[in-house]
Write a protein that holds these residues in place. Structure first.
Motif: not given
Lengths: 224, 73
Positions: A220-224
């Protein structure tokens, strides 16, 4: 807006870049997940928990100190001789009291180790981002510590039991020692504490769940 | 990632800096950098919408598919 979590740069990243580079490229900077700081108000309950855990670890250290002193007294009585004022201990076999204080020392050490991990988890709670892989391994370390400690305790207490069972003339019935060790009940059982082992089971399951949750959070952190 | 976000070219064309775009779109610079450097795993439609709106382009202008093996960029 689309982005629920407001992420800004950690101080470590800021120092890597000179100020005049700010308006240009960020091509070559390496994003360290742990350096991302989330700003959000830490929950009051998280702060209260942190304070409580600090307090508990102080207590655990005091407890450990007391237990080490107790074990020292037990060893002294065993090896050298009676200390005035501790005559009450005379009717208890020497090695029993030494092992028993040893169990207490191990218990205090386990409490300290678990509290240390809990405080680290609590720190991530304060930061506002507890679902990190490190917390998953901390949970794993907690259940391993509890399980190993409990196994050692059970083995040591079983040794005490075996010793006591062999001595028919030994009577703990009216002794304070029989009360606090539970030797008074008289039944010959392996001293398994099911409540501890079921807690270990719960912790194992939680640690697994947490590991998957942390992996999802990483995505989720790498979803922008 | 075979999908690349073509931010550099469009930013050059529009003569806009990454910081400016971040402010306009309402995405943090860190997140925009993740997108630009190709570290992103996924992109929300709302983000795509905001980027297209501010850069006045189509999603097809932003996203490029490059079926090569080396993921140098």
């Amino acid at each position: 807006m689309s982005n629920p979590m407001h992420i800004n740069y950690g101080r470590a990243l800021m120092s890597k870049k000179s100020k005049d580079m700010m308006d240009h490229d960020y091509d070559d900077f390496d994003l360290e997940m742990d350096e991302i700081e989330l700003d959000g108000q830490p929950l009051r309950s998280a702060m209260a928990l942190d304070i409580f855990l600090s307090f508990m670890s102080i207590l655990a250290w005091v407890w450990l100190a007391l237990m080490v002193v107790g074990m020292g007294i037990a060893l002294y009585i065993t090896m050298i001789g009676m200390i005035p004022g501790f005559e009450k201990l005379a009717d208890i076999p020497d090695n029993v009291i030494t092992i028993w204080t040893g169990v207490k020392v191990i218990g205090a050490i386990i409490a300290i180790l678990v509290l240390q991990e809990l405080r680290k988890i609590s720190k991530t709670l304060l930061r506002g981002d507890p679902f990190v892989p490190r917390n998953a391994s901390r949970l794993r370390r907690i259940w391993m510590t509890v399980a190993i400690g409990e196994a050692v305790r059970t083995a040591l207490m079983f040794m005490v039991m075996l010793y006591v069972w062999k001595l028919d003339d030994l009577n703990f019935a009216n002794s304070w020692f029989g009360d606090i060790t539970g030797l008074n009940s008289g039944s010959k059982e392996i001293p398994l504490r099911w409540e501890v082992w079921s807690m270990v089971l719960i912790l194992i399951v939680l640690a697994q769940v947490f590991r998957q949750g942390a992996a999802m959070r990483e995505q989720e952190k790498l979803t922008v | 990632m075979a999908i690349r976000v073509n931010l550099d070219m469009i930013l050059l064309e529009k003569k806009m800096s990454l910081t400016e775009l971040a402010e306009r779109v309402g995405i943090t610079l860190a997140n925009l950098s993740i997108l630009k450097t190709g570290k992103a795993r996924a992109m929300r439609f709302t983000t795509l919408e905001a980027l297209c709106r501010e850069l006045e382009c189509q999603p097809a202008d932003l996203l490029i598919y490059e079926p090569d093996e080396d993921e140098a960029e």
